[in-house]
Scaffold this active site. Sequence first.
Site, PDB file in Angstrom:
ATOM      1  N   HIS A 125       0.819  -1.229   0.000  1.00 43.69           N
ATOM      2  CA  HIS A 125       0.000   0.000   0.000  1.00 43.69           C
ATOM      3  C   HIS A 125       0.851   1.276   0.000  1.00 43.69           C
ATOM      4  O   HIS A 125       0.319   2.361  -0.268  1.00 43.69           O
ATOM      5  CB  HIS A 125      -0.924   0.044   1.227  1.00 43.69           C
ATOM      6  CG  HIS A 125      -1.984  -1.008   1.235  1.00 43.69           C
ATOM      7  ND1 HIS A 125      -2.851  -1.196   0.180  1.00 43.69           N
ATOM      8  CD2 HIS A 125      -2.321  -1.950   2.164  1.00 43.69           C
ATOM      9  CE1 HIS A 125      -3.675  -2.200   0.469  1.00 43.69           C
ATOM     10  NE2 HIS A 125      -3.367  -2.675   1.665  1.00 43.69           N
ATOM     11  N   ASP A 160      -2.842 -10.685  -2.229  1.00 43.47           N
ATOM     12  CA  ASP A 160      -3.370 -10.127  -0.982  1.00 43.47           C
ATOM     13  C   ASP A 160      -4.832  -9.706  -1.237  1.00 43.47           C
ATOM     14  O   ASP A 160      -5.169  -9.258  -2.333  1.00 43.47           O
ATOM     15  CB  ASP A 160      -2.528  -8.912  -0.579  1.00 43.47           C
ATOM     16  CG  ASP A 160      -2.875  -8.380   0.799  1.00 43.47           C
ATOM     17  OD1 ASP A 160      -2.137  -8.687   1.750  1.00 43.47           O
ATOM     18  OD2 ASP A 160      -3.894  -7.659   0.928  1.00 43.47           O
ATOM     19  N   ASP A 247      -4.538 -12.697   3.543  1.00 44.79           N
ATOM     20  CA  ASP A 247      -5.790 -12.241   4.147  1.00 44.79           C
ATOM     21  C   ASP A 247      -7.016 -12.537   3.273  1.00 44.79           C
ATOM     22  O   ASP A 247      -8.136 -12.182   3.656  1.00 44.79           O
ATOM     23  CB  ASP A 247      -5.725 -10.757   4.541  1.00 44.79           C
ATOM     24  CG  ASP A 247      -5.106  -9.886   3.472  1.00 44.79           C
ATOM     25  OD1 ASP A 247      -4.872 -10.388   2.356  1.00 44.79           O
ATOM     26  OD2 ASP A 247      -4.854  -8.698   3.751  1.00 44.79           O
TER      27      ASP A 247
END
Length: 337
Positions: A125, A160, A247
């Site tokens: 990110h 992810d 995740d």
Amino acid sequence: MVILFGTHPKYVEHETGTLHPESPERLIAVGRGIEICGVKDAVQLFEPEPATIEAINRVHEPAYTDALRRFCLMGGGMLDPDTSASVGSWDAVLLAAGAGLDAAGRIKAGLADAAFLAVRPPGHHAVSDRAMGFCLINNIAVLAADLVSQGERVLIFDFDAHHGNGTQEMFIEEPSVFYVSAHQYPLYPGTGRAREVGIGAGRGFTLNLPFHSGTTGSSYLEALDRLVAPLIEGFAPTWTLISAGFDAHRRDPLTEMGLTSADFSDLTLWVSHMAPLAKIVAFLEGGYDLAALEQSTAATIAALAGQSLKPEPNSDGAIDIEMISALEESRKRALSD
Ligand SMILES: [Zn+2]
């Protein structure tokens, strides 16, 4: 066969505060993954060297890197509502950003075949001038930029559950980096629509698979076969870098995706079969259920060694043809505009 496992004691000195999901305990769970991966004899542990500031500043603004260093060394604090840094974070970010460069050097020297990097803080990110979403420095981007500077062609496969907005933004105009992300949508950070396909010379070299919550492994593989496989063949990467966030596991507390650790095995094997000549380096990103992290790490390391290890059954669910066709249409329209 040698699979590098890169980790460093200083990664746990990046402190995020009590009850933060991106906790130092995550690395203990990831380390336990080695014990159950079934290819332990092939795993070689190493402690990465730190990245240089020059290497980091290939993808980050020098003013940001310097401000981050001063912020950490003065004691740290909150960088955004979700993202914090501590005194120990500065050493951790240098060692996390350096892990890829170090691993790639060892692979190039013929000392290993692939690498799994259990780093903290995560990176995908982080944008060029800002920390966000638990990420301070974009670890995978630091390696990708270094490889591109040496004339390599880099596939980044980001599974992810969150879109890797930082990585996408850094290479949005770069035709030597093919960024592929499969993620839950809508979800933080809000980017990653199918119509985001790259800009200028990089047009066509960004491919987003924004999936509905609950999407299972069969839809992931169908979308990869239909949308991604032909493009990887044409791109012919010399390196494959994986943003291995776990995740999207169905037990993850922060997301609503439907995968199991067995699906991460399939995804890793899929990308290694698609680009058999590319050298592979996987970076830990997210993943917040500790048991899922352990099992998913084991499945991924085994897959890097070419083995299919399934600590639990695959997710079951029908292929969502309607969703995949809509993604395909949306991408086609964006490319023809
Ligand atoms: Zn994530």
